[in-house]
Design a protein around this motif. Structure first.
Motif, PDB file in Angstrom:
ATOM      1  N   UNK A 195       0.821  -1.218   0.000  1.00 12.68           N
ATOM      2  CA  UNK A 195       0.000   0.000   0.000  1.00 12.68           C
ATOM      3  C   UNK A 195       0.854   1.268   0.000  1.00 12.68           C
ATOM      4  N   UNK A 196       2.134   1.150  -0.320  1.00 10.36           N
ATOM      5  CA  UNK A 196       3.060   2.261  -0.158  1.00 10.36           C
ATOM      6  C   UNK A 196       2.653   3.501  -0.944  1.00 10.36           C
ATOM      7  N   UNK A 197       2.053   3.318  -2.115  1.00 12.78           N
ATOM      8  CA  UNK A 197       1.717   4.466  -2.967  1.00 12.78           C
ATOM      9  C   UNK A 197       0.303   5.005  -2.730  1.00 12.78           C
ATOM     10  N   UNK A 198      -0.446   4.380  -1.852  1.00 14.59           N
ATOM     11  CA  UNK A 198      -1.842   4.767  -1.638  1.00 14.59           C
ATOM     12  C   UNK A 198      -1.957   5.735  -0.457  1.00 14.59           C
ATOM     13  N   UNK A 199      -2.724   6.785  -0.646  1.00 16.93           N
ATOM     14  CA  UNK A 199      -2.909   7.808   0.383  1.00 16.93           C
ATOM     15  C   UNK A 199      -4.389   7.957   0.726  1.00 16.93           C
ATOM     16  N   UNK A 200      -4.637   8.352   1.954  1.00 13.43           N
ATOM     17  CA  UNK A 200      -5.994   8.625   2.422  1.00 13.43           C
ATOM     18  C   UNK A 200      -6.045  10.063   2.920  1.00 13.43           C
ATOM     19  N   UNK A 201      -7.065  10.811   2.490  1.00 11.94           N
ATOM     20  CA  UNK A 201      -7.263  12.176   2.969  1.00 11.94           C
ATOM     21  C   UNK A 201      -8.254  12.148   4.119  1.00 11.94           C
ATOM     22  N   UNK A 202      -7.903  12.822   5.202  1.00 15.70           N
ATOM     23  CA  UNK A 202      -8.737  12.843   6.408  1.00 15.70           C
ATOM     24  C   UNK A 202      -9.182  14.268   6.704  1.00 15.70           C
ATOM     25  N   UNK A 203     -10.416  14.398   7.158  1.00 16.64           N
ATOM     26  CA  UNK A 203     -10.959  15.680   7.600  1.00 16.64           C
ATOM     27  C   UNK A 203     -11.099  15.653   9.121  1.00 16.64           C
ATOM     28  N   UNK A 204     -10.570  16.668   9.767  1.00 20.75           N
ATOM     29  CA  UNK A 204     -10.644  16.757  11.224  1.00 20.75           C
ATOM     30  C   UNK A 204     -11.418  18.006  11.617  1.00 20.75           C
ATOM     31  N   UNK A 205     -12.338  17.860  12.563  1.00 18.24           N
ATOM     32  CA  UNK A 205     -13.147  18.973  13.069  1.00 18.24           C
ATOM     33  C   UNK A 205     -12.951  19.077  14.577  1.00 18.24           C
ATOM     34  N   UNK A 206     -12.597  20.276  15.031  1.00 16.76           N
ATOM     35  CA  UNK A 206     -12.473  20.538  16.464  1.00 16.76           C
ATOM     36  C   UNK A 206     -13.596  21.470  16.895  1.00 16.76           C
ATOM     37  N   UNK A 207     -14.364  21.049  17.900  1.00 22.27           N
ATOM     38  CA  UNK A 207     -15.428  21.879  18.474  1.00 22.27           C
ATOM     39  C   UNK A 207     -15.110  22.127  19.938  1.00 22.27           C
ATOM     40  N   UNK A 208     -15.016  23.385  20.366  1.00 21.37           N
ATOM     41  CA  UNK A 208     -14.636  23.663  21.750  1.00 21.37           C
ATOM     42  C   UNK A 208     -15.732  23.391  22.765  1.00 21.37           C
ATOM     43  N   UNK A 209     -17.005  23.408  22.322  1.00 19.95           N
ATOM     44  CA  UNK A 209     -18.112  23.245  23.280  1.00 19.95           C
ATOM     45  C   UNK A 209     -19.160  22.311  22.697  1.00 19.95           C
ATOM     46  N   UNK A 210     -18.854  21.041  22.696  1.00 15.14           N
ATOM     47  CA  UNK A 210     -19.766  20.044  22.157  1.00 15.14           C
ATOM     48  C   UNK A 210     -20.499  19.371  23.308  1.00 15.14           C
ATOM     49  N   UNK A 211     -21.822  19.295  23.200  1.00 13.40           N
ATOM     50  CA  UNK A 211     -22.617  18.690  24.265  1.00 13.40           C
ATOM     51  C   UNK A 211     -22.658  17.182  24.056  1.00 13.40           C
ATOM     52  N   UNK A 212     -22.181  16.379  25.018  1.00 15.06           N
ATOM     53  CA  UNK A 212     -22.173  14.921  24.857  1.00 15.06           C
ATOM     54  C   UNK A 212     -23.573  14.357  24.678  1.00 15.06           C
ATOM     55  N   UNK A 213     -23.647  13.229  23.992  1.00 16.07           N
ATOM     56  CA  UNK A 213     -24.936  12.587  23.749  1.00 16.07           C
ATOM     57  C   UNK A 213     -25.650  12.229  25.043  1.00 16.07           C
ATOM     58  N   UNK A 214     -24.885  11.892  26.064  1.00 14.27           N
ATOM     59  CA  UNK A 214     -25.488  11.436  27.317  1.00 14.27           C
ATOM     60  C   UNK A 214     -26.308  12.523  27.997  1.00 14.27           C
ATOM     61  N   UNK A 215     -26.013  13.807  27.717  1.00 15.95           N
ATOM     62  CA  UNK A 215     -26.753  14.884  28.368  1.00 15.95           C
ATOM     63  C   UNK A 215     -27.497  15.751  27.347  1.00 15.95           C
ATOM     64  N   UNK A 216     -27.537  15.301  26.122  1.00 22.81           N
ATOM     65  CA  UNK A 216     -28.180  16.088  25.086  1.00 22.81           C
ATOM     66  C   UNK A 216     -29.697  15.881  25.133  1.00 22.81           C
TER      67      UNK A 216
END
Length: 503
Positions: free
Chosen positions: A376-397
């Motif tokens: 797989x040496x020549x194969x690349x994957x592009x990743x998207x990263x999102x940072x949210x400073x104030x995300x409400x967890x599912x447990x309390x949403x």
């Protein structure tokens, strides 16, 4: 005068006890002697009465605390330095030498601070008491005694272990706990020859699991810098093998680890079995075929111990030659040989510096290799990263409408969150899952070190404690460097064994 005490307080003490106090007072006034126990009892009762009177005054008037404790500490230090009223002479003899350190002390102080000293003082035959200590402990014994008098101590990195030994030996538990905390908080401090390895070995020797785990975690998460330091050569065989078994090591590459191991073996000349065990713990499948060929021909350690790792090298070359699905048909791909560690090189992830992290959401994209195999040496994957400073967890949403629940939910009561997803899907992902690792760096004692490592599949919400204790609103937050959040995202492909249907 006790004769001026109100009747109400005499009743609270008891008329019988009060009569005893008066009789003792009359004996003193008439020139008679009073037994020490009686004097002590009278003094305690008098102090209690005085305290009662003071309490009564507090109820009637506003109270002000006058704190002269620093002056008391200074007087206690002068008492030790000058030796006034000393009734015991400590002769601290350094083992295997003629060196003797003489310290004048007061038995009352030592007895109050240490039950071991209390027992030693009760069994002594003269005013002098001989104590035999190792050279490192004898060198700091005067510091130790001063702590017993003053309750404070200045500690240097190289003094932590001998002071901890003395605190443990003489049962001065507050000092022992304070030194353990000091060592835990100063793992990243600079020292000429390093100190974390010696602290780990000492913690292992005395069975302090908390300190041992703290040292081991620091070494694992900052291994790349440790490998380049003078401290690396002092690593014991036991610690070396413990580190090599871990998957959470943070370093540039597996090749860096092999080269450091080669240097360690050359310098320490371990037993043949120890060298073989260490070389077998290297994950050769995570090293490119080009570098493996080079090691086979140029590495003196590899040439010497080649037979012990030959099968692992052969398996690594097979890993590089076949697709993950083909490999999974014949081998157990869940073993450590095919499991990546936390590699910081560009092929595995990307650093991400977030300025003013509490301001708003941030996103960025980066690329990694599809997998570490040569296939797989020549194969690349592009990743998207999102940072949210104030995300409400599912447990309390709260419950949201069906369409609204698909939208990001951020509130002032939320907490930071990172989501990492591939930009596109691909049939090459078959047989592989991707573990994401977020490394959070911080500055401690002037040095940038790894503060936390979080593992998850898609979102840090899975980790549950991502930056849970971080106060990112504070400029001086220990999680921030110059008001910025320093992250490094690593994507690790994990291979799955094929499920074979029964015929």
């Amino acid at each position: 005068m006790l004769s001026d005490v109100p009747t109400s307080y005499i009743k609270s003490v008891g008329q019988g006890d009060w009569d005893n106090i008066n009789r003792g007072r009359e004996m003193v006034y008439s020139g008679g002697s009073v037994p020490a126990v009686v004097c002590l009892a009278n003094l305690c009762v008098a102090l209690c009465v005085g305290a009662a009177l003071k309490s009564d005054v507090v109820l009637e008037n506003s109270a002000t605390t006058l704190n002269h404790s620093m002056a008391l500490v200074q007087r206690m230090e002068a008492l030790l330095t000058q030796g006034n009223g000393s009734d015991v002479i400590l002769r601290v003899q350094t083992l295997n030498t003629d060196e003797v350190k003489v310290i004048q002390v007061h038995s009352l102080v030592l007895t109050l601070q240490s039950d071991v000293f209390d027992e030693l003082l009760q069994t002594r035959n003269s005013t002098a008491m001989v104590l035999r200590e190792s050279p490192d402990c004898a060198a700091v014994f005067d510091k130790f005694i001063r702590y017993l008098y003053c309750g404070d101590i200045t500690v240097r990195l190289n003094q932590a272990i001998p002071l901890h030994k003395l605190a443990s030996k003489y049962h001065v538990w507050d000092l022992q706990q304070g030194l353990t905390q000091y060592m835990t908080q100063h793992l990243s401090s600079d020292s000429l020859m390093g100190h974390v390895v010696s602290w780990y070995q000492y913690a292992t020797q005395i069975g302090d699991v908390t300190l041992q785990n703290s040292c081991l975690q620091y070494l694992s998460w900052n291994l790349s810098s440790v490998l380049q330091s003078a401290e690396w050569s002092s690593v014991s065989e036991e610690l070396l093998l413990t580190l090599l078994q871990r998957s959470d090591l943070v370093l540039q590459s597996e090749l860096e680890l092999y080269e450091a191991l080669e240097a360690w073996i050359s310098q320490n000349q371990p037993s043949v079995e120890a060298a073989k065990s260490a070389l077998k713990a290297i994950r050769y499948a995570m090293i490119s075929p080009q570098h493996l060929f080079h090691l086979q021909k140029k590495s003196s350690v590899m040439l010497k111990y080649y037979e012990s790792v030959r099968d692992l090298l052969f398996l690594a070359f097979q890993f590089h030659a076949a697709s993950p699905i083909q490999l999974a048909k014949y081998f157990d791909v869940n073993c450590s040989l095919f499991t990546p560690r936390n590699y910081l090189s560009q092929a595995w992830g990307s650093p991400w510096v977030i300025n003013n992290p509490t301001r708003d959401d941030r996103s960025f994209s980066f690329q990694t290799q599809l997998g570490p195999s040569g296939y797989d040496a020549s194969k690349r994957v592009t990743w998207n990263a999102l940072f949210s400073p104030r995300w409400l967890p599912l447990s309390v949403r709260s419950a949201y409408p069906e369409m609204g629940s698909l939208q990001p939910t951020r509130t002032d009561g939320g907490r930071p969150r990172i989501i990492v997803t591939p930009a596109t899907s691909s049939p090459d992902f078959a047989g592989v899952s991707f573990q994401k690792t977020v490394i959070v760096s911080a500055r401690k004692q002037g040095k940038v070190v790894v503060r936390h490592v979080y593992n998850f599949h898609q979102s840090t919400e899975e980790a549950g404690d991502f930056l849970l204790e971080a106060d990112l609103q504070r400029r001086a937050s220990e999680y921030l460097i110059d008001s910025s959040l320093y992250l490094h995202i690593i994507v690790k492909p994990l291979y799955h064994s094929l499920i074979v249907a029964k015929k």
